[in-house]
Design a protein around this motif. Sequence first.
Motif, PDB file in Angstrom:
ATOM      1  N   GLN A 225     -26.890 -13.835 -11.385  1.00  0.00           N
ATOM      2  CA  GLN A 225     -27.814 -12.780 -11.656  1.00  0.00           C
ATOM      3  C   GLN A 225     -29.686 -13.154 -12.270  1.00  0.00           C
ATOM      4  N   VAL A 226     -30.327 -12.158 -12.077  1.00  0.00           N
ATOM      5  CA  VAL A 226     -31.828 -13.062 -12.147  1.00  0.00           C
ATOM      6  C   VAL A 226     -32.427 -11.582 -13.223  1.00  0.00           C
ATOM      7  N   LEU A 227     -32.641 -12.695 -14.821  1.00  0.00           N
ATOM      8  CA  LEU A 227     -33.092 -11.935 -15.609  1.00  0.00           C
ATOM      9  C   LEU A 227     -34.760 -12.238 -15.365  1.00  0.00           C
ATOM     10  N   VAL A 228     -35.931 -11.285 -15.148  1.00  0.00           N
ATOM     11  CA  VAL A 228     -37.099 -11.375 -15.007  1.00  0.00           C
ATOM     12  C   VAL A 228     -37.946 -10.774 -16.659  1.00  0.00           C
ATOM     13  N   LEU A 229     -38.396 -11.961 -17.240  1.00  0.00           N
ATOM     14  CA  LEU A 229     -39.248 -11.136 -18.253  1.00  0.00           C
ATOM     15  C   LEU A 229     -40.735 -11.743 -17.795  1.00  0.00           C
ATOM     16  N   ASN A 230     -41.358 -10.164 -19.347  1.00  0.00           N
ATOM     17  CA  ASN A 230     -43.063  -9.789 -18.686  1.00  0.00           C
ATOM     18  C   ASN A 230     -42.827  -9.366 -20.150  1.00  0.00           C
ATOM     19  N   ARG A 231     -43.557 -10.936 -20.565  1.00  0.00           N
ATOM     20  CA  ARG A 231     -44.481 -10.111 -22.140  1.00  0.00           C
ATOM     21  C   ARG A 231     -43.274  -9.803 -22.783  1.00  0.00           C
ATOM     22  N   GLY A 232     -42.216 -10.609 -22.742  1.00  0.00           N
ATOM     23  CA  GLY A 232     -41.417 -10.272 -23.816  1.00  0.00           C
ATOM     24  C   GLY A 232     -40.262  -8.970 -23.516  1.00  0.00           C
ATOM     25  N   THR A 233     -40.308  -8.363 -22.384  1.00  0.00           N
ATOM     26  CA  THR A 233     -39.655  -7.375 -22.009  1.00  0.00           C
ATOM     27  C   THR A 233     -38.532  -7.693 -21.147  1.00  0.00           C
ATOM     28  N   ILE A 234     -37.790  -7.130 -20.422  1.00  0.00           N
ATOM     29  CA  ILE A 234     -37.070  -6.919 -19.305  1.00  0.00           C
ATOM     30  C   ILE A 234     -37.902  -6.545 -18.431  1.00  0.00           C
ATOM     31  N   VAL A 235     -38.108  -7.072 -17.202  1.00  0.00           N
ATOM     32  CA  VAL A 235     -38.491  -5.761 -16.147  1.00  0.00           C
ATOM     33  C   VAL A 235     -38.226  -5.544 -14.569  1.00  0.00           C
ATOM     34  N   GLU A 236     -36.768  -6.322 -15.543  1.00  0.00           N
ATOM     35  CA  GLU A 236     -36.061  -6.388 -13.772  1.00  0.00           C
ATOM     36  C   GLU A 236     -34.046  -7.694 -13.775  1.00  0.00           C
ATOM     37  N   ALA A 238     -30.967  -8.282 -12.101  1.00  0.00           N
ATOM     38  CA  ALA A 238     -30.218  -8.154 -10.776  1.00  0.00           C
ATOM     39  C   ALA A 238     -29.580  -9.195 -10.529  1.00  0.00           C
ATOM     40  N   PRO A 239     -28.429  -8.657  -9.750  1.00  0.00           N
ATOM     41  CA  PRO A 239     -28.053 -10.054  -8.417  1.00  0.00           C
ATOM     42  C   PRO A 239     -29.320 -10.752  -8.124  1.00  0.00           C
ATOM     43  N   VAL A 240     -28.982 -12.038  -7.448  1.00  0.00           N
ATOM     44  CA  VAL A 240     -30.281 -12.750  -7.001  1.00  0.00           C
ATOM     45  C   VAL A 240     -30.060 -12.844  -5.438  1.00  0.00           C
ATOM     46  N   GLU A 241     -30.091 -11.583  -4.777  1.00  0.00           N
ATOM     47  CA  GLU A 241     -29.811 -10.942  -3.505  1.00  0.00           C
ATOM     48  C   GLU A 241     -30.794 -10.461  -4.037  1.00  0.00           C
ATOM     49  N   ARG A 242     -30.008  -9.161  -4.502  1.00  0.00           N
ATOM     50  CA  ARG A 242     -31.446  -8.165  -5.023  1.00  0.00           C
ATOM     51  C   ARG A 242     -32.524  -8.435  -5.370  1.00  0.00           C
ATOM     52  N   ILE A 243     -32.824  -9.162  -6.363  1.00  0.00           N
ATOM     53  CA  ILE A 243     -33.981  -9.842  -6.662  1.00  0.00           C
ATOM     54  C   ILE A 243     -34.498 -10.666  -5.473  1.00  0.00           C
ATOM     55  N   PHE A 244     -34.753 -11.072  -4.199  1.00  0.00           N
ATOM     56  CA  PHE A 244     -35.100 -11.991  -3.616  1.00  0.00           C
ATOM     57  C   PHE A 244     -35.993 -11.015  -2.604  1.00  0.00           C
ATOM     58  N   ASP A 245     -34.176 -10.233  -1.996  1.00  0.00           N
ATOM     59  CA  ASP A 245     -34.450  -9.808  -0.767  1.00  0.00           C
ATOM     60  C   ASP A 245     -35.228  -7.326  -1.090  1.00  0.00           C
ATOM     61  N   ALA A 246     -34.879  -7.264  -2.582  1.00  0.00           N
ATOM     62  CA  ALA A 246     -35.048  -5.964  -2.851  1.00  0.00           C
ATOM     63  C   ALA A 246     -36.283  -5.529  -4.001  1.00  0.00           C
ATOM     64  N   PRO A 247     -36.163  -6.692  -4.674  1.00  0.00           N
ATOM     65  CA  PRO A 247     -37.271  -6.338  -6.172  1.00  0.00           C
ATOM     66  C   PRO A 247     -37.729  -5.113  -5.987  1.00  0.00           C
ATOM     67  N   GLU A 248     -37.015  -4.649  -7.608  1.00  0.00           N
ATOM     68  CA  GLU A 248     -37.476  -3.562  -7.234  1.00  0.00           C
ATOM     69  C   GLU A 248     -39.085  -3.296  -8.296  1.00  0.00           C
ATOM     70  N   ALA A 249     -39.205  -4.700  -9.418  1.00  0.00           N
ATOM     71  CA  ALA A 249     -40.397  -4.217  -9.926  1.00  0.00           C
ATOM     72  C   ALA A 249     -41.417  -4.715  -8.891  1.00  0.00           C
ATOM     73  N   GLN A 250     -42.639  -3.782  -9.672  1.00  0.00           N
ATOM     74  CA  GLN A 250     -44.060  -4.924  -8.522  1.00  0.00           C
ATOM     75  C   GLN A 250     -44.270  -6.273  -9.305  1.00  0.00           C
ATOM     76  N   TYR A 251     -43.914  -6.477 -10.583  1.00  0.00           N
ATOM     77  CA  TYR A 251     -44.113  -8.029 -11.574  1.00  0.00           C
ATOM     78  C   TYR A 251     -43.253  -8.747 -11.072  1.00  0.00           C
ATOM     79  N   THR A 252     -41.736  -8.275 -10.315  1.00  0.00           N
ATOM     80  CA  THR A 252     -41.229  -9.383  -9.747  1.00  0.00           C
ATOM     81  C   THR A 252     -41.647  -9.726  -8.055  1.00  0.00           C
TER      82      THR A 252
END
Length: 269
Positions: A225-236, A238-252
Amino acid sequence: MGSGTPMFRVRGLELSLPDFANKPPLGRAPMVDILKGLDFDIEAGSVLGIVGGSGSGKSTLGRTLIRLLEPTAGSIAFEGRDIGHLDEATLRPLRRRLQMIFQDPMSSLNPRRRVGAIIADPLRIHGLDRINARVDEALDHVGLPGSFRARYPHELSGGQRQRVGIARAIAMRPDFILADEIVSGLDVSSQAQVLNLLENLVRELGLTVAFISHDLSVIRRLCSQVLVLNRGTIVEYAPVERIFDAPEAQYTRELLDAIPLPDPDQPGW
Ligand SMILES: Nc1ncnc2c1ncn2[C@@H]1O[C@H](COP(=O)(O)OP(=O)(O)OP(=O)(O)O)[C@@H](O)[C@H]1O
Ligand SMILES: [Mg+2]
């Protein structure tokens, strides 16, 4: 655990600290919000990657999870019990179960203690038995010979020192390990060895890990699983495959775009 309770259930987690850099000469330091309302679970046996830019709050989040910091608001349930505001005496048995591997083994290992003592000290502090056997076992787990018990940290290579840091953590038989940038101070070949070692230990010992790294290729390999943090909030989150294959957040997507692409002309890729 199998009961449906995640190892960690974090809800509305907030952490504010006094900002001494902006403290007026007479008066109190203003509070700065570092973690802002985080919600996530960590399943037992999983490896959670925590990524995000410098200063996004990764280390602070890790330290709050293992209760080196006390949350300002929200809850951190470990195996169903809120540990957010337990006092030190009540936290004590949990401290053994929640371990940490540090970024810089040179500064996290006492230069005046031999390797054997470095690994044994926390075991003794926690009143554990069979200390010698546990030290031997831990050294064996990290692929260091028993003779290394007599060495001092300065008599080891960087990779060996980090193995000692890992041995010290796993000798406690923890359930959860926070690994904060544990290979960023090592050369490339030691990095690969230490990561292989960690990967094997996770499997063999059934560890649950929070792995903080700015190296997304390492995150991809190690984490479920991957948790993406930006300025102290979670932007995404998700399971690792989704983060790399279909990231939802612009920041990711921006983080991913910043990974250097493999150069097909370069041997080894
Ligand atoms: N003790 C403290 N007092 C005040 N502010 C702090 C303290 N520790 C961290 N901060 C601030 O909190 C924010 C998050 O810091 P943190 O170390 O968690 O970031 P990070 O994501 O781990 O960054 P890096 O990738 O550089 O390690 C930063 O803005 C930092 O300046
Ligand atoms: Mg950090």
